[in-house]
Write an enzyme that holds these catalytic residues in place. Structure first.
Site, PDB file in Angstrom:
ATOM      1  N   TYR A   9     116.445  90.578  22.468  1.00 23.63           N
ATOM      2  CA  TYR A   9     117.857  90.271  22.201  1.00 23.63           C
ATOM      3  C   TYR A   9     118.509  89.806  23.488  1.00 23.63           C
ATOM      4  CZ  TYR A   9     122.753  90.924  20.803  1.00 23.63           C
ATOM      5  OH  TYR A   9     124.087  90.734  20.520  1.00 23.63           O
ATOM      6  N   ASP A  19     116.117  88.648  31.591  1.00 23.04           N
ATOM      7  CA  ASP A  19     117.360  89.207  31.070  1.00 23.04           C
ATOM      8  C   ASP A  19     117.344  90.705  31.378  1.00 23.04           C
ATOM      9  OD1 ASP A  19     119.523  90.136  29.745  1.00 23.04           O
ATOM     10  OD2 ASP A  19     119.025  89.259  27.793  1.00 23.04           O
ATOM     11  N   LYS A  76     126.137  95.437  31.330  1.00 20.85           N
ATOM     12  CA  LYS A  76     126.089  96.879  31.121  1.00 20.85           C
ATOM     13  C   LYS A  76     126.390  97.682  32.404  1.00 20.85           C
ATOM     14  CE  LYS A  76     123.902  96.421  26.743  1.00 20.85           C
ATOM     15  NZ  LYS A  76     122.901  95.520  26.228  1.00 20.85           N
TER      16      LYS A  76
HETATM   17  C1  LIG Z   1     123.204  94.157  25.535  1.00 24.41           C
HETATM   18  C2  LIG Z   1     122.335  93.010  25.865  1.00 24.41           C
HETATM   19  C3  LIG Z   1     122.819  91.695  25.919  1.00 24.41           C
HETATM   20  C4  LIG Z   1     124.200  91.340  25.465  1.00 24.41           C
HETATM   21  O1  LIG Z   1     125.192  91.902  26.251  1.00 24.41           O
HETATM   22  P1  LIG Z   1     126.679  92.023  25.640  1.00 24.41           P
HETATM   23  O2  LIG Z   1     127.468  92.573  26.772  1.00 24.41           O
HETATM   24  O3  LIG Z   1     126.559  92.929  24.453  1.00 24.41           O
HETATM   25  O4  LIG Z   1     127.113  90.654  25.253  1.00 24.41           O
HETATM   26  C5  LIG Z   1     121.978  90.708  26.365  1.00 24.41           C
HETATM   27  N1  LIG Z   1     120.728  90.976  26.729  1.00 24.41           N
HETATM   28  C6  LIG Z   1     120.220  92.228  26.687  1.00 24.41           C
HETATM   29  C7  LIG Z   1     118.825  92.468  27.155  1.00 24.41           C
HETATM   30  C8  LIG Z   1     121.000  93.275  26.244  1.00 24.41           C
HETATM   31  O5  LIG Z   1     120.480  94.500  26.171  1.00 24.41           O
END
Ligand SMILES: *Cc1c(COP(=O)(O)O)cnc(C)c1O
Length: 429
Positions: free
Chosen positions: A144, A239, A267
């Site tokens: 994701y 990511d 995060k």
């Molecule tokens: C949470 C997450 C996102 C998206 O971040 P948001 O702040 O919810 O837009 C993207 N990549 C990874 C790996 C994530 O865990």
């Protein structure tokens, strides 16, 4: 357990917000029942609107690595708000933040702040496209990267075909440019690269997946991707929105010793405020406007209150390496306790974990990719989730999520979780 206030708030919410929530997983659809509306949190605990207290292992999906409402973050935010909330002009704190990120994550030479992980990944692929002059990207099934159109793509029918939209509203045009590979399967990546020679701008991956449950890269997989991307002139994007500052102060890339060309963050970097960032090699980041021609902007980007919260957390992590030792200890103790209980109870299970990330899958098969994660018993997970709530432990409301530990967990809390796990399972077996 009385959850009447939560239930009536949910009914109210549903009339004015789609599904009653501002992010789908919060609605408890994957586990059934009605979501808890949270009023406050402190340390390892969260409190709902009916006054119930839970030990919780979501930590806002990762940011609260120091536990909820940590004093240093509270103080940083309280200090910052005396000076105003937003200026739309550069501030000293943004310089401090960029310098700190660059010093903590060696592969990042320059960094741009944004407001969410989604913005970070959307921007990163745009920059990679601008840098390479190519259109296509490769992502992995089950990873994701936020809700940007380019990432809401499912695998097409053949291994070398383009992806297909995974949500209405995502155009076929966008889907044509996203290729979907299988996690831990280097051959699946090789064949996409071969069939799309000199057309792939970027490969984006969660170096440890959190979003199909916790799934680790097998030894050599990240290294093989690094070699392939270097050979083919593809921008390798890690990511690390989840793993950044969590698995080590330099993220998963430091923990596993593989350097990407670009990194996306989120995060933890906001300490609980809405923040994201993307960065990488200088020559790539120099493509970003106003220095370069790839446009990317944000009215609230680098917001001073958000920077203050994030800086407080990052400074703490940077100067307290023992946090990571402790997080590893917490993870290990949790895993040992779970394994002992599970063996006693005779439940089919697989535990994937690294550091402070953890998923208990209800399958006896190894979980190394999305297909395998789907083999977990989701109905049983739903019952387990609610039984854990009854035991006072609040887990992520989906099997496809990683749990996150914070340093607010004392050994007694860990024992409490392990006992709750055993009681919950006994109840539903
Ligand atoms: C949470 C997450 C996102 C998206 O971040 P948001 O702040 O919810 O837009 C993207 N990549 C990874 C790996 C994530 O865990």
């Amino acid at each position: 357990m009385n959850t009447q206030t939560s239930q009536s708030l949910f009914e109210q919410a549903k009339t004015v917000t789609p599904g009653g929530v501002n992010s789908p997983v919060r609605a408890f659809r994957a586990v059934g029942g009605s979501p808890l509306f949270i009023k406050s949190a402190k340390g390892p605990y969260i409190f709902d609107e009916d006054g119930n207290q839970y030990l919780e292992l979501i930590n806002s999906w990762g940011p609260m690595i120091l536990g909820h409402a940590h004093e240093i973050v509270e103080k940083a935010v309280a200090d910052a708000i005396q000076f105003g909330f937003s200026f739309g002009a550069p501030t000293r704190k943004e310089v401090e933040m960029a310098e700190l990120i660059v010093s903590m994550v060696p592969s990042i030479e320059k960094v741009r702040m944004v407001n969410s992980g989604t913005e970070a990944t959307m921007s990163a692929i745009r920059v990679a496209r601008g840098f390479t002059g190519r259109d296509k990207i490769i992502k992995f099934e089950g990873c994701y990267h936020g809700h940007g159109d380019s990432f809401l793509i499912a695998a097409g029918s053949g291994a070398v075909t383009m992806g297909v939209p995974d949500s209405p509203g995502v155009t076929k045009g966008v889907a044509n440019d996203t290729l979907v590979a299988t996690f831990n399967d280097i051959a699946s990546v090789e064949s996409l690269v071969l069939a799309n020679k000199n057309q792939i701008a970027a490969l984006i991956i969660e170096p440890v997946v959190g979003n199909m449950g916790c799934v680790l890269a097998e030894p050599g997989f990240l290294q093989a991707l690094r070699q392939l991307c270097t050979r083919e002139g593809i921008v390798l994007i890690f990511d690390e929105v989840m793993t950044g500052f969590r698995l080590a102060k330099g993220g998963a890339q430091a923990r596993f010793g593989v350097e990407p060309d670009m990194t996306t963050l989120g995060k933890i970097i906001g300490g609980g405020m809405p923040v994201g960032a993307y960065g990488g090699r200088r020559e790539i980041m120099d493509c970003v406007s106003p220095l370069g021609s790839v446009y990317q902007a944000g009215t609230l980007s680098g917001n001073p209150i958000a920077m203050s919260a994030g800086l407080a957390v990052l400074h703490h992590l940077n100067s307290h390496p023992e946090v990571y030792t402790r997080l590893d200890q917490i993870g290990a103790k949790m895993v040992d306790g779970y394994r002992a209980s599970m063996a006693k109870l005779g439940v089919n299970f697989t535990i994937n974990h690294v550091g402070s990330m953890f998923t208990l899958f209800f399958t006896d098969q190894p979980v190394t990719n999305f297909e395998a994660a789907k083999g977990s018993d989701m109905v049983f997970f739903g019952r387990y989730f609610h039984a854990m709530l009854q035991q006072g432990v609040y887990l992520a409301p989906s099997q496809y999520e990683s749990l996150f530990f914070s340093v607010a967990l004392q050994d007694a809390h860990i024992d409490q979780v392990i006992a709750a796990n055993e009681n919950a399972l006994r109840q539903i077996l």
